[in-house]
Scaffold this active site. Structure first.
Site, PDB file in Angstrom:
ATOM      1  CB  SER A 136      -0.887  -0.019   1.257  1.00  0.00           C
ATOM      2  OG  SER A 136      -1.622   1.176   1.373  1.00  0.00           O
ATOM      3  CE  LYS A 162      -4.793   0.171   0.626  1.00  0.00           C
ATOM      4  NZ  LYS A 162      -5.463  -0.603   1.699  1.00  0.00           N
ATOM      5  CE  LYS A 164      -3.959   4.002   2.341  1.00  0.00           C
ATOM      6  NZ  LYS A 164      -5.178   3.491   3.002  1.00  0.00           N
ATOM      7  CG  ASP A 189      -7.790   2.559   0.851  1.00  0.00           C
ATOM      8  OD1 ASP A 189      -8.931   3.064   0.982  1.00  0.00           O
ATOM      9  OD2 ASP A 189      -7.184   2.013   1.799  1.00  0.00           O
ATOM     10  CD  GLU A 214      -8.970  -0.642   1.102  1.00  0.00           C
ATOM     11  OE1 GLU A 214      -8.005  -0.856   0.331  1.00  0.00           O
ATOM     12  OE2 GLU A 214      -8.857  -0.707   2.335  1.00  0.00           O
ATOM     13  CG  ASP A 239     -10.637  -0.437   5.383  1.00  0.00           C
ATOM     14  OD1 ASP A 239     -10.922  -0.847   6.516  1.00  0.00           O
ATOM     15  OD2 ASP A 239      -9.531   0.101   5.130  1.00  0.00           O
ATOM     16  CE  LYS A 263      -7.439  -1.860   7.098  1.00  0.00           C
ATOM     17  NZ  LYS A 263      -7.524  -0.380   7.086  1.00  0.00           N
ATOM     18  N   GLY A 291      -4.234  -3.879   6.324  1.00  0.00           N
ATOM     19  CA  GLY A 291      -3.125  -3.595   7.239  1.00  0.00           C
ATOM     20  C   GLY A 291      -3.344  -2.270   7.942  1.00  0.00           C
TER      21      GLY A 291
HETATM   22  O1  OSB Z   1      -7.181   2.074   4.799  1.00  0.00           O
HETATM   23  O2  OSB Z   1      -6.076   0.292   4.575  1.00  0.00           O
HETATM   24  C1  OSB Z   1      -6.174   1.421   5.046  1.00  0.00           C
HETATM   25  C2  OSB Z   1      -2.928   2.438   6.798  1.00  0.00           C
HETATM   26  C3  OSB Z   1      -3.437   3.135   7.872  1.00  0.00           C
HETATM   27  C4  OSB Z   1      -4.800   3.281   8.001  1.00  0.00           C
HETATM   28  C5  OSB Z   1      -5.661   2.733   7.060  1.00  0.00           C
HETATM   29  C6  OSB Z   1      -5.159   2.017   5.981  1.00  0.00           C
HETATM   30  C7  OSB Z   1      -3.776   1.901   5.835  1.00  0.00           C
HETATM   31  C8  OSB Z   1      -3.133   1.237   4.717  1.00  0.00           C
HETATM   32  C9  OSB Z   1      -1.756   0.674   4.945  1.00  0.00           C
HETATM   33  O3  OSB Z   1      -3.593   1.195   3.598  1.00  0.00           O
HETATM   34  C10 OSB Z   1      -1.740  -0.792   5.056  1.00  0.00           C
HETATM   35  C11 OSB Z   1      -0.413  -1.270   5.595  1.00  0.00           C
HETATM   36  O4  OSB Z   1       0.574  -1.218   4.853  1.00  0.00           O
HETATM   37  O5  OSB Z   1      -0.364  -1.672   6.772  1.00  0.00           O
HETATM   38 MG    MG Z   2      -8.426   1.009   3.492  1.00  0.00          MG
END
Ligand code: OSB
Ligand code: MG
Length: 369
Positions: A136, A162, A164, A189, A214, A239, A263, A291
């Site tokens: 990510s 992924k 953001k 995401d 996402e 999510d 999660k 994550g």
């Molecule tokens: O939305 O998945 C998410 C990190 C912090 C808060 C929310 C998210 C995330 C990530 C990182 O996308 C996932 C990771 O590398 O742990």
């Molecule tokens: Mg997410």
């Protein structure tokens, strides 16, 4: 199982690089590590994924500490536990606070697996010996930086990227990404950064053949997501909106999504995570493990969960080295050609490095039965 002692530790670990989402930037990871001990001095480990600020959900490090100290730990001391599935049942009359519940439930699952001398994966009913993982990538300062991060992720072998997104960092950025990487499995995401009024932008993302988008809409929504999904070619993955198997059922009944990110912390623990996994399996809905920038302990729990058979898409559980100069487990989590080899040792399958834990601990508290 009789839990004799619980130790809470507040850790702070520096991230290798800042991580930016549509709701904010992390430079450090502050979190609570939970250790539960039985009569034989065997320890189980869990990690709270609550952040310092309530921007992903309503929980924080401090609210989790309070919930654990005032309610959850005393409930664990009240009577013995035959099986970890009883923990979420015991907590069920406490509303929400899912990350606090999951932190201690996870430690109890680890201890249970260790008492039975089997891997946590096996205790959960998982069977995969290796799991596929993706990476990510947070919002970057420039498209150039993003392309560099993607290049690194691909050369490290990750199975999907992924990205953001947020308003102003979406269609134009994705266009450049797709120009350079026409065939790479890519997803976006949004962390709830859009509204139905942004339909045109979200529809414009359809041209990039993303694996999924996402949580585009509000963090508490499953109704507008259904309206949006009917308009989009790209599958929606939820999510933030899914906190329980009941939430998942309602979202699937409404066609609010085609994929679910599970999660452990968000849904209140491994038992509930398994229930969501099972429901999705019955409904032919793929799941993957999200994550929360976890340390090695949370990462190990994610790996064990991901060995269940309906985790058919790469998760966000990247290698320790993607986040930390030095993780708190031995060995660290390594990714080899985009897969993690699932440990077969008892419990979470990684040793907690007490020296490293001590080094990152800011304060701690011991609770005795
Ligand atoms: O939305 O998945 C998410 C990190 C912090 C808060 C929310 C998210 C995330 C990530 C990182 O996308 C996932 C990771 O590398 O742990
Ligand atoms: Mg997410």
């Amino acid at each position: 199982m009789q839990i004799q002692e619980v130790i809470l530790r507040k850790l702070k670990m520096k991230l290798i690089a800042p991580f930016t989402t549509s709701f904010g930037t992390f430079t450090d990871k502050d979190f609570i590590l939970v250790e539960v001990k039985n009569n034989d001095g065997l320890s189980g480990w869990g990690e709270s994924v609550a952040f310092m600020s309530p921007w992903y959900n309503e929980e924080t490090v401090k609210t989790n500490w309070t919930m654990l100290e005032d309610f959850l730990i005393p409930m664990i001391f009240e009577k013995d536990i035959q099986h970890p599935d009883e923990v979420s049942e015991r907590f069920s009359h406490i509303r929400k606070n899912n990350m606090a519940k999951a932190a201690i439930e996870g430690a109890i699952w680890d201890l249970y697996a260790k008492e039975n001398n089997e891997s946590l994966s096996k205790s959960l009913g998982g069977s995969a010996s290796q799991i596929d993982v993706g990476i990510s990538i947070g919002i970057q300062n420039s498209v150039q930086d993003l392309l560099q991060r993607i290049e690194k992720g691909l050369s490290d072998g990750y199975k999907r990227i992924k990205i953001k997104i947020q308003p102003g960092w979406d269609v134009d950025v994705m266009k450049e990404v797709r120009q350079k990487y026409p065939d790479v499995p890519i997803m976006a995401d949004a962390n709830s950064a859009y509204r139905l009024l942004d339909l045109n932008v979200l529809k414009a993302l359809d041209q990039f053949d993303l694996m999924m988008i996402e949580q585009p809409l509000s963090s508490d929504d499953i109704v507008d997501h259904a309206t949006l999904q009917a308009e989009l070619k790209t599958p929606i993955c939820l999510d933030e909106s899914i906190h329980s198997v009941e939430d998942a059922r309602k979202a699937l009944d409404l066609n609010s999504c085609k994929i679910i990110n599970i999660k452990i912390g968000r849904v209140g623990g491994l038992t509930e995570a398994k229930k969501i996994h099972d429901l999705c399996q019955q409904r032919n809905i793929p799941v993957w493990c999200g994550g929360m920038l976890e340390s090695g302990v949370g990462r190990a729990h994610n790996i064990a969960l991901t060995t269940l058979s309906n985790f058919t898409m790469p998760g966000d559980t990247a290698a320790s080295a993607n986040y930390w100069t030095k993780d708190i487990i031995e060995p660290e989590v390594v990714v080899d050609h985009g897969v993690i080899h699932v440990p077969t040792r008892a419990g979470i399958g990684y040793e907690v490095n007490c020296r490293k834990v001590a080094q990152f601990t800011e304060y701690s508290q011991k609770y005795t039965r």
